[in-house]
Write an enzyme that holds these catalytic residues in place. Structure first.
Site, PDB file in Angstrom:
ATOM      1  CD  GLU A  54      77.868  53.628 -26.336  1.00  0.00           C
ATOM      2  OE1 GLU A  54      77.149  53.972 -25.372  1.00  0.00           O
ATOM      3  OE2 GLU A  54      78.348  54.440 -27.141  1.00  0.00           O
TER       4      GLU A  54
ATOM      5  CE  LYS B  21      77.791  55.920 -20.703  1.00  0.00           C
ATOM      6  NZ  LYS B  21      77.337  56.403 -22.034  1.00  0.00           N
TER       7      LYS B  21
ATOM      8  CB  CYS C 190      79.634  56.406 -24.791  1.00  0.00           C
ATOM      9  SG  CYS C 190      79.068  57.767 -25.844  1.00  0.00           S
TER      10      CYS C 190
END
Length: 488
Positions: free
Chosen positions: A282, A346, A399
Site C-alpha cells: 500500500e 479505498k 490496509c
C-alpha cells in the site's frame, strides 16, 4: 474455586477496579502475536465472579450502573494493553502531547462498548448458567455496535482470542465474527460455574458441546479440503522494508522507486519460473503515478511480456478550498506496457491515519494525519474489483479494511482471491502488525478465498481459503516472496 469466588465478590473500590483492569490486560495475551488462548479461562471467570459480587442484592438501576463499571474496567485493561502500540505512530509523528489520547483516551472510549455489555448482562444476571449466556449475548451486541458505529472499529474483537489456529477458525463461516465472540465468552467464562451451587453440570456440558462442535467442524473442513480449481499463476510479493528517512528527500524517493524495480526484476522465481503477477504494498510509491510518466515508462520496461503489476499508490483527488491537497488511497493494475488495466480506491479510511476528524482543530494544534504525502485522503464512493488482463478478478482490501467482516461478506463472491496491501511500518515491531495479519487471515476463511497479503515491512504472506499460511516473509526484512496460487 468457591473461596476465590467469595474473595472476588467481596472486593470493593480500587482493588476491584484494578482486578478487572488486570483481567482485561491478561486477556490480550490470547491475541496475536502471543496466541495464549488459555489465559481467557482466567480473565473471563475473574470478571464473572466480580460481577456476582457487585450485583448481589441490588435493584435494577444500581445493577445497570455496577454492571457497566465492571465491563468498562475490564474493557479498559483489554484495550490499553491490546492497543498501546498506537502510541508508536504518534511518537514517530512527533505529536508527543497526543500520546495520552492514543494510549489511554482511545481505549477508554472503546471500553464504553464493554461497559454497555456489562450493563446489558447485569439486567438478566441470575445465578448459574443464565448469567454466562447473558454475558455472551450482551458481548455479541456490544461488539457488533463497535464494528459499525461511527464508521466502526472492530479491531481485536473478542472472537479472535478463540481462533489461534485454522482448526478453530473454520466455524466462523457458520457464525460470523460477532456471534463467534458470544460463544467464546460463554466457554471462557464457564470455569466460574465450578463455584456455582446449581446448574454447574448443565452449564459445563454446554461449554464442552460448543467446543466439540467447533473442533469437529474445523476438523471436517480441513480433512476434506478440495483441490484448488483454476489457472495456477506465479506471484511475487515485494516487501521493501524502507527506512522512513528514505521518503524525506527527492534522492531518497528516487531510491525507493529504484529499489522496488530492482526487487521486482530479480530473475529468481518460484521453481525457476518468472512470476506472472508482481504485487507491491500500500502507498509504496512516494509520488502519484499520474505525476510521473517516467515512472510508468520504467515499470513497463521492467515488466516482462505477459507480466502484471499490482501496487498501492495515492491518486490525486483535488484540493480543498484552502488549497490543501486530497488523495484517494488506491490500488492499480498495470500491464506489461505500463498501461492501467484497472484501479480501485479505498472506501473505509483510518481516522487520524488517513484523515483527521475535526480536521481544522487538530491541524491548528499541530497534528497531521499519518500519511506519506502532504495532505489527507478521501474515500471513494464504491469499491471496484481489480481486473487482471486475463479477466480474473481480485478483491482489494487496502490496509485496515481487512479487519471489517462486512466488507467481505457477500461482496467478494466473484473474486478469485483477496488481496490485502498494507503499510504497517508506522507501528514498528509491535503487536500491531501481527494483530492486523491475524485478522486478515479470518477474512480468507469467511470468504473461502485465498488471501494475498503484502506489507511494506510485514506481515507479507500467502494464505489459503482455510486460513493456513502457505508461506511468509520474516518481519521487517527486505525481500520478495515467490509462490503460486490458483485463480479462477
Amino acid at each position: 474455586m468457591q473461596r476465590l469466588s467469595a474473595y472476588l465478590a467481596n472486593l470493593t473500590g480500587w482493588p476491584r477496579r484494578w482486578m478487572l483492569f488486570a483481567a482485561g490486560a491478561v486477556a490480550t495475551f490470547a491475541l496475536a502475536p502471543f496466541g495464549l488462548t488459555p489465559v481467557m479461562f482466567i480473565a473471563l471467570p475473574l470478571m464473572v465472579m466480580v460481577m456476582d459480587g457487585v450485583l448481589s442484592g441490588k435493584a435494577l438501576r444500581p445493577r445497570l450502573r455496577a454492571g457497566f463499571a465492571v465491563g468498562w474496567w475490564f474493557g479498559f485493561g483489554y484495550f490499553v494493553f491490546g492497543l498501546w502500540w498506537l502510541g508508536v505512530a504518534i511518537w514517530k509523528d512527533g505529536a508527543y502531547w497526543a500520546l495520552p489520547l492514543a494510549v489511554l483516551g482511545f481505549p477508554a472510549g472503546l471500553a464504553l462498548f464493554y461497559g454497555l455489555a456489562g450493563a446489558l448482562a447485569a439486567s438478566f444476571w441470575r445465578p448459574g448458567t443464565v448469567r454466562l449466556i447473558a454475558l455472551g449475548v450482551a458481548m455479541v451486541a456490544a461488539e457488533w455496535l463497535r464494528g459499525h458505529l461511527a464508521t466502526g472499529f472492530p479491531w481485536n474483537a473478542i472472537a479472535y482470542t478463540a481462533m489461534p489456529t485454522p482448526l478453530f477458525m473454520q466455524a466462523i463461516r457458520l457464525t460470523g465474527l460477532y456471534v463467534m465472540g458470544g460463544f467464546a465468552v460463554y466457554v471462557f467464562a464457564s470455569p466460574a460455574l465450578l463455584a456455582a451451587r446449581s446448574g454447574r453440570r448443565i452449564g459445563l456440558a454446554l461449554a464442552l458441546v460448543i467446543v466439540a462442535v467447533d473442533i469437529g467442524y474445523g476438523w471436517h473442513r480441513l480433512a476434506n479440503v478440495q483441490p484448488a480449481d483454476g489457472r495456477e499463476v506465479g506471484l511475487r510479493l515485494v516487501q521493501p522494508a524502507f527506512e522512513e528517512a528514505d521518503w524525506r528527500t527527492e534522492e531518497g524517493r528516487d531510491r525507493v522507486f529504484a529499489t522496488l524495480l530492482e526487487l521486482s526484476s530479480d530473475p529468481a522465481g518460484y521453481a525457476g519460473k518468472s512470476p506472472d503477477i508482481i504485487i507491491w504494498p500500500e502507498s509504496v510509491l512516494p509520488f502519484t503515478i499520474e505525476a510521473r510518466p517516467d515512472a510508468r515508462t520504467a515499470i513497463g520496461e521492467m515488466l516482462k511480456p505477459g507480466q502484471t503489476l499490482v501496487f498501492g499508490a495515492a491518486s490525486f483527488a483535488g484540493r480543498k478550498p484552502d488549497g490543501w491537497p486530497e488523495f484517494y488511497n488506491a490500488v492499480y493494475v498495470l500491464d506489461d506496457a505500463g498501461r492501467t488495466v484497472s484501479v480501485s480506491g479505498k472506501t473505509h479510511l483510518v481516522p487520524f491515519g488517513e484523515y483527521l476528524p475535526f480536521e481544522d482543530f487538530f491541524r491548528a494544534i499541530g497534528l497531521d494525519a499519518l500519511t506519506t504525502l502532504p495532505g489527507s485522503y478521501v474515500p471513494v464512493d464504491n469499491r471496484q474489483m481489480l481486473l487482471l488482463p486475463d479477466g480474473a478478478a481480485l478483491y482489494p482490501l487496502i490496509c485496515y479494511e481487512a479487519v471489517f467482516p462486512r466488507l467481505v461478506e457477500g461482496q467478494a463472491a466473484g473474486a478469485s482471491a483477496l488481496v490485502n496491501v498494507t503499510y504497517d511500518a508506522w507501528f514498528g515491531r509491535t503487536p500491531g502488525p501481527f494483530q492486523h495479519f491475524a485478522q486478515a487471515r479470518l477474512r480468507a476463511v469467511e470468504a473461502g478465498k485465498p488471501l494475498i497479503r503484502v506489507g511494506e515491512n510485514g506481515v507479507t504472506a500467502m494464505v489459503d481459503p482455510y486460513g493456513r499460511i502457505i508461506d511468509r516473509l520474516p518481519f521487517d526484512r527486505r525481500g520478495v516472496l515467490d509462490g503460486r496460487v490458483s485463480l479462477r
